[in-house]
Motif scaffolding. Structure first.
Motif, PDB file in Angstrom:
ATOM      1  N   GLU A 114      41.688  40.385  45.676  1.00 15.39           N
ATOM      2  CA  GLU A 114      41.702  40.061  44.249  1.00 15.39           C
ATOM      3  C   GLU A 114      41.161  38.438  44.098  1.00 15.39           C
ATOM      4  N   ARG A 117      37.232  38.555  44.103  1.00 18.42           N
ATOM      5  CA  ARG A 117      36.377  39.329  43.175  1.00 18.42           C
ATOM      6  C   ARG A 117      36.802  38.394  41.717  1.00 18.42           C
ATOM      7  N   GLY A 118      37.616  37.459  41.905  1.00 20.33           N
ATOM      8  CA  GLY A 118      38.064  36.944  40.605  1.00 20.33           C
ATOM      9  C   GLY A 118      39.000  37.560  39.705  1.00 20.33           C
ATOM     10  N   THR A 119      39.367  38.623  40.191  1.00 23.85           N
ATOM     11  CA  THR A 119      40.240  39.675  39.397  1.00 23.85           C
ATOM     12  C   THR A 119      41.608  39.118  39.439  1.00 23.85           C
ATOM     13  N   ARG A 122      42.532  36.935  36.254  1.00 23.09           N
ATOM     14  CA  ARG A 122      42.609  37.855  35.149  1.00 23.09           C
ATOM     15  C   ARG A 122      43.964  38.666  34.884  1.00 23.09           C
ATOM     16  N   MET A 123      44.254  39.192  36.177  1.00 26.01           N
ATOM     17  CA  MET A 123      45.463  39.952  36.410  1.00 26.01           C
ATOM     18  C   MET A 123      46.639  39.215  35.959  1.00 26.01           C
ATOM     19  N   LEU A 124      46.793  37.897  36.247  1.00 27.34           N
ATOM     20  CA  LEU A 124      47.829  37.275  36.285  1.00 27.34           C
ATOM     21  C   LEU A 124      47.863  36.634  34.744  1.00 27.34           C
ATOM     22  N   SER A 125      46.705  36.591  33.913  1.00 31.79           N
ATOM     23  CA  SER A 125      46.994  36.218  32.571  1.00 31.79           C
ATOM     24  C   SER A 125      47.415  37.477  31.812  1.00 31.79           C
ATOM     25  N   GLN A 126      47.660  38.650  32.440  1.00 30.80           N
ATOM     26  CA  GLN A 126      48.225  39.705  31.756  1.00 30.80           C
ATOM     27  C   GLN A 126      49.702  39.569  31.736  1.00 30.80           C
ATOM     28  N   GLU A 329      49.013  28.450  43.789  1.00 28.03           N
ATOM     29  CA  GLU A 329      48.525  27.929  42.648  1.00 28.03           C
ATOM     30  C   GLU A 329      47.167  28.947  42.438  1.00 28.03           C
ATOM     31  N   ILE A 330      47.105  29.655  41.116  1.00 25.90           N
ATOM     32  CA  ILE A 330      45.860  30.692  41.266  1.00 25.90           C
ATOM     33  C   ILE A 330      44.996  29.924  40.354  1.00 25.90           C
ATOM     34  N   ARG A 331      43.750  29.676  41.106  1.00 26.33           N
ATOM     35  CA  ARG A 331      42.486  29.026  40.075  1.00 26.33           C
ATOM     36  C   ARG A 331      41.585  30.331  40.014  1.00 26.33           C
ATOM     37  N   SER A 332      40.593  30.244  39.128  1.00 28.17           N
ATOM     38  CA  SER A 332      39.743  31.258  39.163  1.00 28.17           C
ATOM     39  C   SER A 332      38.705  31.033  40.133  1.00 28.17           C
ATOM     40  N   ARG A 333      38.649  32.102  41.065  1.00 24.70           N
ATOM     41  CA  ARG A 333      37.799  32.318  42.148  1.00 24.70           C
ATOM     42  C   ARG A 333      37.933  31.033  43.427  1.00 24.70           C
TER      43      ARG A 333
END
Lengths: 333, 272
Positions: A114, A117-119, A122-126, A329-333
């Motif tokens: 995840e 793929r950079g998802t 996106r998932m965590l901003s839901q 910490e989640i950063r994009s990619r």
């Protein structure tokens, strides 16, 4: 014909109105991913083939396996899962060997793919809680594994029923069901271990390799190491019985650090009702004992420590991966 | 004695949809965001400008509750993302710099999935996703797997993915990266149109100065974790170039955002 099509359509339309909880949505999607993936199809093929093979050897040797004075004579249905002529391992051995592979294959890229793929961002901003992701991944993989093992076990039973022609007793059936549950727990342990590696390592290949390394270590090298240690410590044959028993218990304790040892002890006890102890027994304990099968409750009691050990291992790896994942910490990619 | 949340309610009356107060985030000895104060009004398009590593992305992550601030407070749509991340994420759509999709699902399936995560039934999700695919001009590609999408198509799908939850705020982090000029123009027009039509607040983080100037009502210039200047381009220019007639060496009459931005980095402005 067209009426039938219409009625199916309205039915799906009606179920389509249901609002599912986000957790359920993720689990559904993950399960669909697993089932559609090539990886899973290949694994199912391998496992189905090996069970066919073991079933075949079991059936071919069935007549020799049932002996007149066998205390387990009444439990011959269970032999389907345990007997072998030496050319092919039995069903239980196959599960203890391939189960880890199944668990590892369904978990090693759970989290890191995840990220890659950079998802993940996106998932965590839901509007979902972060732990839904890791919990749903675990739940989905476990559900797929459970369905698969349950189906496999029942299929083997069904095939056996057709070929032997004698139905299993209620006790035998329950033993097989417990055996399947035990296998699910065992695979769940490896699943969680590989999910842990998928949190730890960014590259799925690294995670898969480390999980396989742990599996190989436990199934090949660890017994060798235990052998080395115990050989150097072994008391002489003339030693006092207490010393010999203490040593034997020490050896078993070392072996029981292996999840596969726990699994094989537990399955042996469940599928061979005449097994009444997993440790050393003195002559005193044996004298006067009638060789007879244990009731299911007693067999279960005997494997309780093994089951607890496996459950503990599963929970520990899940907790570690959960904490690591929640803190990252989640950063994009 | 008034507690902190009550004070917040008083402050939030001014229709500010995003409010940051003294926001600080440190990574070891490095301070990524340094006591940042910022207020964004409902319905405006706000441009966040700054060089790489200025702390823009960290600020955005803190607004979404994906990173916790070390100090200071965040309010988005009246909620605190630290304690109420789900409420914030219901109302805020975030398009990350490189948006990722499940490559083995179609564009449509990816959208439906997001919609269902936002509490839509699968039927409603399908209808809405279909409409959005049309709106972003990917109607012909909706049955194609996203793995086969071009960069620009992915970015547009990302916008649809953000819009499917009917957000009050859209946060876009470098959304036009890698799209061709015609695509950029279309993309920006879409955003402006949406913002004006549905009063969606847009936070637009970018390096592309002319894009920012083109669409943003106000801009904030962000350097080394600090907000150096906030305002619309005209007032920033008036402040900065007081007494100068026209941009140096240029025939233009108006100052562009480029002039302002570079003035900050050529040391023409005292950072304190």
């Amino acid at each position: 014909m067209s009426n039938a099509v219409v009625s199916i359509k309205t039915k799906t339309a009606r179920t389509g109105e249901r609002i599912s909880h986000p957790f359920r949505v993720i689990v559904e999607k993950e399960m669909a991913d697993h089932i559609r993936s090539w990886r899973f199809i290949i694994l199912i093929a391998i496992i189905a083939l090996t069970s066919l093979g073991s079933l075949y050897t079991a059936l071919a040797n069935f007549s020799q396996a049932v002996k007149p004075n066998d205390p387990e004579g009444t439990f011959f249905f269970l032999k389907l899962f345990t007997i072998t002529d030496g050319t092919m391992p039995s069903f239980t051995v196959f599960i203890s060997f391939l189960g880890p592979l199944l668990g590892i294959a369904l978990g090693f890229d759970a989290i890191n793919s995840e990220h890659n793929r950079g998802t993940m961002g996106r998932m965590l901003s839901q509007p979902i809680h972060r732990d839904y992701i890791i919990n749903a991944k675990f739940t989905a993989a476990l559900a797929v594994i459970s369905v698969m093992l349950m189906a496999l076990g029942l299929l083997v039973m069904g095939a056996g029923l057709i070929f032997i022609g004698i139905p299993p007793t209620a006790g035998e059936f329950m033993r097989v069901v417990f055996f399947i549950l035990l296998s699910i727990l065992y695979v769940a342990f490896w699943l969680n271990l590989s999910i842990l590696f998928s949190v730890l390592f960014r590259q799925p290949a690294t995670a898969a390799l480390s999980a396989i390394a742990v599996w190989l270590f436990f199934s090949v090298f660890y017994p060798l190491i235990v052998n080395l240690i115990t050989k150097s410590l072994a008391p002489s044959e003339m030693a006092a019985p207490q010393t010999i028993i203490a040593f034997e218990q020490f050896r078993l304790a070392l072996l029981r650090l292996m999840p596969n040892q726990l699994f094989s002890e537990a399955t042996t006890t469940l599928l061979m009702p005449s097994v009444r102890s997993l440790g050393p027994l003195t002559m005193e304990q044996m004298i006067g004992a009638l060789p007879g099968p244990l009731p299911l409750g007693q067999s279960l009691l005997m494997v309780w420590p093994q089951v607890t050990g496996m459950a503990a291992g599963t929970i520990i790896s899940f907790v570690i991966s959960y904490v690591l994942f929640m803190r990252r910490e989640i950063r994009s990619r | 004695m008034v507690s902190v949340p009550e004070i917040w309610k008083e402050v939030a009356v001014a229709d500010n949809i995003i409010e940051l107060k003294g926001l600080t985030r440190r990574y070891g000895p490095f301070t990524a965001v340094d006591s940042l104060d910022l207020a964004i009004e409902k319905g405006e398009i706000f441009g966040l400008l700054g060089p790489n590593g200025a702390g823009k992305s960290t600020t955005i992550l803190m607004m979404l509750g994906l990173t916790e601030p070390d100090d200071g407070t965040v309010r988005v749509c009246g909620f605190d993302p630290v304690s109420d991340p789900v409420e914030v994420k219901k109302r805020v759509g975030y398009l990350p710099e490189e948006v990722g999709f499940y490559d083995d699902l179609t564009g449509m399936e990816n959208l439906v999935y997001t919609a269902r995560l936002n509490g839509l039934s699968s039927n409603a999700a399908r209808i809405k996703a279909g409409k959005l695919m049309e709106r972003i001009g990917l109607d012909a590609e909706k049955a194609k797997k996203t793995g086969k999408y071009s960069r620009g198509m992915r970015q547009r799908l990302g916008l649809a993915d953000v819009l499917i939850k009917d957000p009050e705020v859209i946060i876009l982090d470098e959304p036009t990266l890698g799209i061709d000029p015609a695509g950029v123009k279309e993309f920006l027009e879409l955003i402006v149109g949406l913002s004006r039509e549905q009063k969606i607040t847009v936070l637009f983080s970018s390096h592309h100065l002319h894009q920012v100037q083109q669409i943003c009502d106000r801009v904030g210039i962000f350097v080394a974790g600090k907000l150096l200047a906030v305002g619309d381009v005209k007032s920033l220019a008036a402040q900065l170039f007081r007494g100068e007639d026209r941009p140096a060496g240029s025939e233009r009459k108006d100052y562009s955002l480029d002039d302002i931005y570079f003035r900050y980095f050529e040391g023409g402005v005292d950072h304190e």
